[in-house]
Design a protein around this motif. Structure first.
Motif, PDB file in Angstrom:
ATOM      1  N   GLU A  95      35.601  24.817  42.532  1.00  0.00           N
ATOM      2  CA  GLU A  95      34.757  25.376  41.474  1.00  0.00           C
ATOM      3  C   GLU A  95      35.352  25.089  40.115  1.00  0.00           C
ATOM      4  OE1 GLU A  95      33.998  29.410  42.519  1.00  0.00           O
ATOM      5  OE2 GLU A  95      33.165  28.814  44.452  1.00  0.00           O
ATOM      6  N   LYS A  96      36.665  25.055  40.040  1.00  0.00           N
ATOM      7  CA  LYS A  96      37.296  24.743  38.766  1.00  0.00           C
ATOM      8  C   LYS A  96      37.154  23.256  38.440  1.00  0.00           C
ATOM      9  CE  LYS A  96      40.131  26.136  35.456  1.00  0.00           C
ATOM     10  NZ  LYS A  96      40.001  27.274  34.607  1.00  0.00           N
TER      11      LYS A  96
ATOM     12  N   GLU B 158      33.836  22.283  36.912  1.00  0.00           N
ATOM     13  CA  GLU B 158      33.553  22.569  35.511  1.00  0.00           C
ATOM     14  C   GLU B 158      33.948  21.424  34.609  1.00  0.00           C
ATOM     15  OE1 GLU B 158      35.356  26.223  34.500  1.00  0.00           O
ATOM     16  OE2 GLU B 158      34.181  27.346  35.953  1.00  0.00           O
TER      17      GLU B 158
ATOM     18  N   TYR C 279      28.571  25.003  33.398  1.00  0.00           N
ATOM     19  CA  TYR C 279      29.433  26.048  32.825  1.00  0.00           C
ATOM     20  C   TYR C 279      30.131  26.784  33.959  1.00  0.00           C
ATOM     21  CZ  TYR C 279      30.926  29.939  29.981  1.00  0.00           C
ATOM     22  OH  TYR C 279      31.694  30.872  29.345  1.00  0.00           O
ATOM     23  N   ARG C 280      29.350  27.035  35.045  1.00  0.00           N
ATOM     24  CA  ARG C 280      29.946  27.683  36.210  1.00  0.00           C
ATOM     25  C   ARG C 280      29.182  27.194  37.416  1.00  0.00           C
ATOM     26  NH1 ARG C 280      32.830  29.868  39.808  1.00  0.00           N
ATOM     27  NH2 ARG C 280      32.583  32.016  40.440  1.00  0.00           N
TER      28      ARG C 280
ATOM     29  N   HIS D 123      29.117  27.809  41.588  1.00  0.00           N
ATOM     30  CA  HIS D 123      29.685  28.573  42.709  1.00  0.00           C
ATOM     31  C   HIS D 123      28.997  28.113  43.977  1.00  0.00           C
ATOM     32  CE1 HIS D 123      31.290  31.945  44.922  1.00  0.00           C
ATOM     33  NE2 HIS D 123      30.087  32.198  45.350  1.00  0.00           N
TER      34      HIS D 123
ATOM     35  N   VAL E  13      31.432  35.422  36.493  1.00  0.00           N
ATOM     36  CA  VAL E  13      31.391  34.363  35.489  1.00  0.00           C
ATOM     37  C   VAL E  13      32.177  34.862  34.295  1.00  0.00           C
ATOM     38  CG1 VAL E  13      29.894  32.784  34.265  1.00  0.00           C
ATOM     39  CG2 VAL E  13      29.007  34.000  36.227  1.00  0.00           C
ATOM     40  N   HIS E  14      32.895  33.978  33.637  1.00  0.00           N
ATOM     41  CA  HIS E  14      33.696  34.387  32.492  1.00  0.00           C
ATOM     42  C   HIS E  14      33.074  33.835  31.224  1.00  0.00           C
ATOM     43  CE1 HIS E  14      37.706  34.053  30.161  1.00  0.00           C
ATOM     44  NE2 HIS E  14      37.228  35.260  30.043  1.00  0.00           N
TER      45      HIS E  14
ATOM     46  N   MET F 232      40.411  30.961  37.445  1.00  0.00           N
ATOM     47  CA  MET F 232      39.103  30.477  37.019  1.00  0.00           C
ATOM     48  C   MET F 232      38.742  30.914  35.612  1.00  0.00           C
ATOM     49  SD  MET F 232      37.278  28.568  39.038  1.00  0.00           S
ATOM     50  CE  MET F 232      35.581  28.888  38.745  1.00  0.00           C
TER      51      MET F 232
ATOM     52  N   LYS G 198      38.516  30.881  31.695  1.00  0.00           N
ATOM     53  CA  LYS G 198      38.338  29.636  30.938  1.00  0.00           C
ATOM     54  C   LYS G 198      39.596  29.178  30.229  1.00  0.00           C
ATOM     55  CE  LYS G 198      33.996  28.975  31.662  1.00  0.00           C
ATOM     56  NZ  LYS G 198      33.497  27.888  32.428  1.00  0.00           N
TER      57      LYS G 198
END
Lengths: 196, 415, 167
Positions: B67-68, B71, B372-373, B375, C63-64, C146, C148
């Motif tokens: 997931e990272k 991004e 942006y995200r 999942h 979510v951040h 995770m 940012k």
């Protein structure tokens, strides 16, 4: 525009007079009822044709290894029919798949439990160098924690590539000096990894 | 006797874990290195003789931070990451991701593309179930079935190779369709598969389905009720084995699944035998779907038979000859690769029926090139929580086959 | 009466008044927000109500948003009504200094590991969780990756040549 497909289009006739390859005897001096050769050659021949692998399969490369073990790309003809899943009984550690930092100590333990002579093949891009996962949780190559003999690139490598890696290891095994494990240089290598 | 043991350990400097002599159970560590088939996850079992009192599962031994990483990547570069989720059936993950992107970008794919996608996804489902069922066989001791069916996985690999070039982690398709039309060799290989696989599957069934030993091993091992399974978030064959007929392909049809006629097999008790039977029957249903899709594709004639992607120049790379000769194609190519195309901001959730259940993609886009995200709703991760409950009071051998019948793929669990 | 998004919205505003807010429908899925103290009540209402029947927790994650002050971390629940085939999305926002949220494990057993994963990656502290510890990362890790502000790559590497990798 598309290149004409050449392979595997028409079924092939089965080859009934099968041409089996036999390993050649090493060079030596032969006479009436005896055969002499160097000990290292005999030991090398025996070791290389009976490497028992420890499949340390963590992810996708493990499935390609399963395909290599299957009937199509038969792995058993290299003497590796018996997969031992315990390090005490194997001499070839095949690390297949991504090794995360959480898994690193486990891999090290398994390697330490193997007895000499032992060889390591890093199968796949993740085991060789971290692969496509350049992130905080993935170990960038297993040679950070254990010494590696053969690297097989690919993501995942084709079964032919895995077999090529095993054959390259067989070359190494055949030519290895039987005193290698006791030499100063080898001890230095082990110490640099922190393994006694 | 306890005092003697404690004294002995003190004299010989053996370090015992806290309270290990007083308690009557043994702590057994199952994993993370299993025999090659399962993947890396660990179970710490408290065993009394052979009965399991409790279990604690640890995962994360192959956490690769998908997931990272996602991004950082533009949308089309995330496809290879999705490959490595459930790597036994990677085309399904790829297609699911492409459909999520298409939902976000507002792209509709033509019917022929949908049918081609259905063929690929059902082939992938067959390969996934083939591995799972034969591994259940291997864990009960029947090793030969595994070798029989792995041959047919090779046939499917050849089909994938014709279309996308790769065997296992396929990165197949593009946003909007496929990268090339299926050529005649791919269709020949598909026909060969459709001719030969039913015979092999019948043989596989005959060896295991009514086999006395297999039935005795698997019936009653690791059962779960439907309500409990729903509470645990089970989806896919594991849920259908308990009697709940939830299948994403039927509830929210994607990629024209509503045009096909197939049944959803359900079980009753949710034990290992039911899961085996459900997966087996699903393979027959998948073969039915592939035959129907193949027929439907042959009905496209002329111009329509050459369509293999949607007409979206903003998101689909133009062919290389046009990039080198035409100005417009060059501009589109530049825009797509550099990330200058219009990607709407918004959040979308899309799910597909993967080999293990509902594989969901929750994508939040802020209008930039990368999400942006992102999942992944991974079914393996969610239903593995139920494992300690499934094996409570079971024998140690049952724990092994329950684990393999849940079809736990480590790549999907840890992502 | 058919369960449309309008109908769900009416039922929710009847029960909770203007505490539930921000009703949008991106790509057809009704999304709303509630204050973090009410999350269990909303989930329980959606579960028990004989008409709404949202009894399947599809997904739970966070979510951040570093720019929204006092509302940096959003915990997002995806719920599914299997009998009528309706999905909704439900968000709660919490500040990053005190990221405490009530746990949903009493209601849904699958929330257990999903909340552990959210804690592992974002640091959201679930009050009442039976076993809140890291699940996917190593136990000794002391930051929440995770978020940012943290980079993707491992910063302790010395063997990578940044000139060649263009970072």
């Amino acid at each position: 525009m598309a290149r004409p497909v050449r392979f595997n289009i028409t079924p092939k006739e089965r080859d009934h007079q099968s041409h089996i390859g036999v390993a050649d005897a090493p060079e030596g001096f032969t006479g009436e009822g005896f055969f002499t050769t160097k000990l290292s050659e005999v030991v090398g021949l025996a070791r290389k044709n009976s490497l028992w692998p420890l499949p340390f399969a963590t992810s996708c490369c493990g499935i390609e290894f399963m395909a290599t073990m299957g009937a199509h790309y038969d792995f058993g003809r290299f003497g590796a029919e018996r997969m031992g899943f315990t390090p005490r009984q194997c001499d070839m550690l095949m690390v297949m798949g991504t090794i995360a930092k959480k898994m690193g100590p486990v891999l090290r333990q398994v390697y330490i439990q193997m007895s000499e002579p032992r060889w390591v093949i890093a199968v796949g891009a993740c085991a060789s160098s971290g692969g496509i996962f350049d992130s905080y949780s993935v170990l960038q190559g297993i040679d950070q924690i254990i010494p590696v003999d053969v690297y097989v690139p690919g993501c995942p490598p084709r079964p032919e590539a895995i077999l090529d890696g095993v054959m390259a290891l067989q070359d190494l095994v055949e030519r290895e000096s039987i005193r290698r494990r006791n030499t100063e240089k080898y001890q230095q290598l082990m110490l640099s990894y922190g393994i006694q | 006797m306890t005092e003697d043991l404690l004294q002995h350990s003190r004299e010989h400097n053996i370090k015992l874990p806290e309270g290990s002599i007083e308690k009557q159970t043994t702590t057994l560590n199952l994993g993370p290195t299993h025999p090659a088939t399962h993947g890396v996850f660990q179970n710490i079992l408290e065993v009394d003789g052979e009965r399991i009192i409790s279990a604690e599962a640890t995962v994360g031994y192959i956490h690769r931070a998908f997931e990272k990483i996602a991004e950082r990547r533009p949308l089309y570069q995330i496809t290879p990451l999705t490959d490595r989720l459930n790597y036994c059936s990677s085309p399904i993950n790829n297609m699911g991701w492409h459909m999520t992107c298409e939902k976000l970008l507002g792209v509709t794919t033509p019917k022929r593309v949908d049918y081609l996608r259905v063929i690929i996804m059902e082939l992938a489902r067959i390969t996934d179930h083939v591995i799972c069922n034969s591994v259940i066989g291997v864990d009960t001791g029947a090793l030969s079935v595994f070798l029989y069916v792995m041959q047919y996985r090779e046939l499917v690999y050849e089909i994938y190779e014709e279309i996308c070039g790769s065997r296992l982690t396929t990165n197949i398709g593009r946003i909007g369709g496929f990268e090339r039309n299926f050529n005649a060799t791919a269709w020949n290989k598909l026909e060969k598969f459709l001719k030969e696989f039913p015979g092999a599957l019948k043989e596989f069934e005959n060896l295991l389905q009514r086999n006395r030993i297999f039935i005795d091993r698997t019936v009653g091992a690791g059962p779960i009720t439907g309500e409990r399974a729903l509470n645990y978030g089970f989806t896919g064959p594991n849920l259908r084995a308990t009697g709940v007929d939830y299948d994403v392909r039927v509830q929210t049809p994607y990629s024209s699944y509503q045009d096909f006629d197939f049944a959803i097999p359900v079980g009753t008790t949710g034990d290992v035998y039911d899961r085996w039977l459900v997966r087996n029957q699903e393979m027959w249903e998948s073969l039915k779907i592939i035959k129907q899709a193949y027929q439907k594709i042959q009905e496209f004639k002329g111009e329509e038979a050459e369509v293999f992607h949607a007409n979206v120049p903003e998101y689909y790379l133009p062919p290389k000859q046009e990039v080198y000769t035409k100005m417009e194609a060059l501009i589109w190519h530049f825009k797509i690769v550099m990330g200058e195309t219009e990607i709407p901001a918004g959040e979308v959730y899309h799910s597909v029926e993967g080999g293990n259940g509902e594989l969901g993609f929750y994508l939040i886009s802020d209008g930039g090139r990368s999400p942006y995200r992102l999942h992944f709703r991974r079914p393996c991760f969610i239903y593995y929580q139920a494992y300690p409950e499934l094996i409570k009071n079971a024998m140690l051998a049952d724990a092994v086959i329950v684990m393999s019948s849940l079809n736990l793929i480590a790549g999907e669990m840890d992502a | 009466m058919e369960l449309t998004n309008e109908h769900i919205k009416t039922r929710l505003t009847e029960k909770f008044g203007d505490q539930v807010s921000d009703f949008v429908e991106p790509y057809g899925m009704l999304t709303f927000e509630a204050p973090k103290g009410l999350n269990l009540k909303v989930l329980q209402f959606l579960y028990d109500d004989p008409e709404l029947r949202f009894r399947f927790l599809t997904d739970l994650q966070a979510v951040h948003y570093p720019e929204n002050k006092e509302r940096e971390l959003a915990v997002v629940y995806h719920l599914h009504n299997l009998t009528d085939n309706v999905r909704i999305r439900f968000k709660i926002f919490t500040a990053i200094e005190s990221p405490d949220v009530y746990t949903a494990t009493q209601l849904y057993a699958c929330a257990n590991w999903m909340e552990r994963e959210t804690y592992d990656f974002f640091g959201v502290n679930f009050i009442g969780h039976p076993d809140l510890k890291r699940i996917l990362n190593v136990e000794e890790m002391d930051y929440f990756p995770m978020r940012k502000e943290f980079p993707l790559e491992d910063q302790t590497r010395i063997d990578k040549d940044d000139d060649m990798f263009g970072r």
